[in-house]
Design a protein around this motif. Structure first.
Motif, mmCIF file in Angstrom:
data_model
loop_
_atom_site.group_PDB
_atom_site.id
_atom_site.type_symbol
_atom_site.label_atom_id
_atom_site.label_comp_id
_atom_site.label_asym_id
_atom_site.label_seq_id
_atom_site.Cartn_x
_atom_site.Cartn_y
_atom_site.Cartn_z
ATOM 1 N N SER A 167 0.831 -1.207 0.000
ATOM 2 C CA SER A 167 0.000 0.000 0.000
ATOM 3 C C SER A 167 0.867 1.258 0.000
ATOM 4 C CB SER A 167 -0.915 0.002 1.228
ATOM 5 O OG SER A 167 -1.767 -1.122 1.229
ATOM 6 N N THR A 168 1.943 1.218 0.761
ATOM 7 C CA THR A 168 2.846 2.366 0.837
ATOM 8 C C THR A 168 3.447 2.687 -0.527
ATOM 9 O OG1 THR A 168 3.412 1.894 3.146
ATOM 10 C CG2 THR A 168 4.940 3.267 1.905
ATOM 11 N N MET A 169 3.942 1.664 -1.216
ATOM 12 C CA MET A 169 4.576 1.889 -2.514
ATOM 13 C C MET A 169 3.569 2.190 -3.617
ATOM 14 S SD MET A 169 7.559 1.968 -1.695
ATOM 15 C CE MET A 169 8.753 1.416 -0.474
ATOM 16 N N THR A 170 2.344 1.739 -3.446
ATOM 17 C CA THR A 170 1.299 2.113 -4.396
ATOM 18 C C THR A 170 0.975 3.600 -4.272
ATOM 19 O OG1 THR A 170 0.320 -0.108 -4.334
ATOM 20 C CG2 THR A 170 -1.080 1.689 -5.112
ATOM 21 N N ALA A 171 0.971 4.080 -3.039
ATOM 22 C CA ALA A 171 0.693 5.500 -2.804
ATOM 23 C C ALA A 171 1.862 6.384 -3.228
ATOM 24 C CB ALA A 171 0.384 5.724 -1.324
ATOM 25 N N VAL A 172 3.086 5.838 -3.128
ATOM 26 C CA VAL A 172 4.290 6.601 -3.496
ATOM 27 C C VAL A 172 5.073 5.773 -4.516
ATOM 28 C CG1 VAL A 172 6.291 7.882 -2.642
ATOM 29 C CG2 VAL A 172 4.334 7.485 -1.136
ATOM 30 N N PRO A 173 4.702 5.827 -5.786
ATOM 31 C CA PRO A 173 5.325 4.966 -6.796
ATOM 32 C C PRO A 173 6.824 5.188 -6.966
ATOM 33 C CG PRO A 173 3.297 5.967 -7.635
ATOM 34 C CD PRO A 173 3.618 6.653 -6.344
ATOM 35 N N ARG A 174 7.316 6.377 -6.643
ATOM 36 C CA ARG A 174 8.746 6.643 -6.804
ATOM 37 C C ARG A 174 9.588 5.934 -5.752
ATOM 38 N NH1 ARG A 174 9.587 12.923 -7.154
ATOM 39 N NH2 ARG A 174 11.736 12.201 -7.407
ATOM 40 N N ARG A 175 8.964 5.480 -4.687
ATOM 41 C CA ARG A 175 9.556 4.618 -3.664
ATOM 42 C C ARG A 175 10.612 5.299 -2.779
ATOM 43 N NH1 ARG A 175 10.245 -1.549 -5.924
ATOM 44 N NH2 ARG A 175 8.094 -1.817 -6.641
ATOM 45 N N LEU A 176 11.615 5.894 -3.385
ATOM 46 C CA LEU A 176 12.726 6.419 -2.586
ATOM 47 C C LEU A 176 12.312 7.480 -1.566
ATOM 48 C CD1 LEU A 176 15.763 6.570 -5.038
ATOM 49 C CD2 LEU A 176 15.102 4.788 -3.414
ATOM 50 N N PRO A 177 11.341 8.359 -1.850
ATOM 51 C CA PRO A 177 10.919 9.304 -0.808
ATOM 52 C C PRO A 177 10.455 8.622 0.470
ATOM 53 C CG PRO A 177 10.114 10.039 -2.935
ATOM 54 C CD PRO A 177 10.701 8.676 -3.144
ATOM 55 N N VAL A 178 9.903 7.419 0.335
ATOM 56 C CA VAL A 178 9.484 6.669 1.527
ATOM 57 C C VAL A 178 10.694 6.301 2.365
ATOM 58 C CG1 VAL A 178 8.416 4.533 2.347
ATOM 59 C CG2 VAL A 178 7.416 5.766 0.411
ATOM 60 N N LEU A 179 11.737 5.793 1.714
ATOM 61 C CA LEU A 179 12.945 5.397 2.438
ATOM 62 C C LEU A 179 13.609 6.592 3.094
ATOM 63 C CD1 LEU A 179 14.844 3.013 3.092
ATOM 64 C CD2 LEU A 179 16.137 3.623 1.028
ATOM 65 N N GLY A 225 20.581 3.782 14.194
ATOM 66 C CA GLY A 225 19.184 3.524 13.876
ATOM 67 C C GLY A 225 18.916 3.560 12.381
ATOM 68 N N VAL A 226 19.583 4.472 11.676
ATOM 69 C CA VAL A 226 19.447 4.549 10.223
ATOM 70 C C VAL A 226 20.048 3.303 9.572
ATOM 71 C CG1 VAL A 226 20.145 5.830 8.156
ATOM 72 C CG2 VAL A 226 19.402 7.068 10.192
ATOM 73 N N MET A 227 21.188 2.866 10.090
ATOM 74 C CA MET A 227 21.790 1.627 9.590
ATOM 75 C C MET A 227 20.840 0.456 9.754
ATOM 76 S SD MET A 227 25.764 1.436 10.758
ATOM 77 C CE MET A 227 25.719 -0.286 10.312
ATOM 78 N N ALA A 228 20.238 0.346 10.919
ATOM 79 C CA ALA A 228 19.309 -0.755 11.188
ATOM 80 C C ALA A 228 18.100 -0.682 10.259
ATOM 81 C CB ALA A 228 18.856 -0.706 12.647
ATOM 82 N N LEU A 229 17.600 0.527 10.026
ATOM 83 C CA LEU A 229 16.490 0.712 9.103
ATOM 84 C C LEU A 229 16.860 0.206 7.712
ATOM 85 C CD1 LEU A 229 14.119 3.682 8.737
ATOM 86 C CD2 LEU A 229 15.581 3.166 6.792
ATOM 87 N N ALA A 230 18.088 0.551 7.274
ATOM 88 C CA ALA A 230 18.545 0.106 5.955
ATOM 89 C C ALA A 230 18.714 -1.408 5.903
ATOM 90 C CB ALA A 230 19.858 0.797 5.615
ATOM 91 N N ILE A 231 19.210 -1.994 6.987
ATOM 92 C CA ILE A 231 19.349 -3.457 7.045
ATOM 93 C C ILE A 231 17.970 -4.110 6.929
ATOM 94 C CG2 ILE A 231 19.949 -5.392 8.559
ATOM 95 C CD1 ILE A 231 22.251 -3.646 9.629
ATOM 96 N N GLY A 232 16.984 -3.536 7.612
ATOM 97 C CA GLY A 232 15.623 -4.053 7.517
ATOM 98 C C GLY A 232 15.086 -3.987 6.103
ATOM 99 N N ALA A 233 15.396 -2.892 5.389
ATOM 100 C CA ALA A 233 14.945 -2.754 4.005
ATOM 101 C C ALA A 233 15.662 -3.739 3.087
ATOM 102 C CB ALA A 233 15.189 -1.322 3.527
ATOM 103 N N LEU A 234 16.917 -4.043 3.399
ATOM 104 C CA LEU A 234 17.680 -4.983 2.580
ATOM 105 C C LEU A 234 17.227 -6.423 2.800
ATOM 106 C CD1 LEU A 234 21.244 -3.466 3.082
ATOM 107 C CD2 LEU A 234 20.049 -3.652 0.897
ATOM 108 N N VAL A 235 17.034 -6.790 4.061
ATOM 109 C CA VAL A 235 16.720 -8.177 4.412
ATOM 110 C C VAL A 235 15.230 -8.461 4.304
ATOM 111 C CG1 VAL A 235 16.897 -9.911 6.239
ATOM 112 C CG2 VAL A 235 18.759 -8.284 5.905
#
Length: 262
Positions: free
Chosen positions: A98-110, A169-179
């Motif tokens: 739902s998040t990526m459907t609302a924001v198709p460009r994706r990166l602003p969400v990250l 915390g930002v590193m952990a967020l990125a790890i979560g997005a990767l894994v």
């Protein structure tokens, strides 16, 4: 040919994405439980250590800020898990679609998630540090490890620790997005970020010892010292190392977010 554009009221903007991500994070009970635990565990550990500290016990050379903030061991995990839940948690629930459907460009969400986690972590940890440091000082009076906020390096160490944990915390967020798995991401965070440097530090090689100093956990320890040991890593170098680790992991997460399916 007529171009159809979205009405201004429904247009996706960075500010609206940021507001939406903040709304999602602040409405989760786990967010406030995590922040409360950060304060409670750090404060309790700091007071316990300060109350039991005795001069001449072999710890007289420990930095006065690092001494009362040893509870940051808990904060690292809590802030890390909060960051992981912001990304991998959405994958586990399916909300990411739902998040990526609302924001198709994706990166602003990250970027929005990273900014919110960094800001929230920094403010929470800084308040925690100030409360813990101030509360512990009466218990350390007369031990030789007491200090005040006006002493050289003390305020910088309290702020540096907060900045370091925000980057973690930002590193952990990125790890979560990767894994994209909460348990796996927590395993990577604890194993690679916190345990691996301790294991490598046992090896009898100077080059490994010099390298480990710039690993996230070790860099954070340097930032938490009012008076870093002579010949050790400087606070500026430690902060730069943490910033580069955060940027590298976040950059990798952004690259994969653009290339793979949700």
């Amino acid at each position: 040919m007529t171009t159809i554009t979205a009405p201004a009221a429904h247009r996706v903007t960075p500010a609206r994405v940021l507001h939406a991500e903040w709304h999602k994070l602040r409405t989760l009970r786990s967010t406030w439980v995590s922040l409360a635990l950060t304060l409670a565990l750090t404060l309790a550990t700091g007071l316990a250590i300060a109350g039991s500290f005795e001069s001449g016990g072999g710890d007289d050379d420990i930095d006065p800020v690092l001494l009362v903030l040893l509870g940051m061991q808990f904060s690292q995990i809590i802030v890390g898990v909060l960051g992981i839940l912001a990304t991998a948690g959405e994958h586990s629930t399916g909300m990411i679609r739902s998040t990526m459907t609302a924001v198709p460009r994706r990166l602003p969400v990250l970027w929005s998630k990273a900014a919110i986690i960094a800001a929230l972590s920094f403010v929470t940890v800084l308040i925690t540090n100030l409360v813990t440091f101030t509360a512990a000082q009466p218990l350390l009076d007369g031990t030789g490890r007491s200090a005040s906020l006006g002493d050289p390096g003390v305020a910088g160490a309290l702020v540096g620790n907060a900045a370091g944990l925000a980057l973690l915390g930002v590193m952990a967020l990125a790890i979560g997005a990767l894994v994209r798995s909460v348990p796996a991401a927590i395993g990577v965070l604890i194993g690679a970020v916190m345990v691996l440097p301790e294991v490598l530090g046992m090896l009898p090689y100077d080059v490994i010892d010099d390298t480990v100093r710039y690993f996230p956990a070790k860099a954070l320890e340097t930032l938490t010292q009012a008076d870093p040991a002579p010949g050790g890593t400087s606070a500026g170098a430690a902060l730069l190392a943490l910033a580069l680790w955060a940027a590298a992991t976040l950059g990798a997460a952004a690259l994969l977010l653009r290339r793979r399916d949700v």
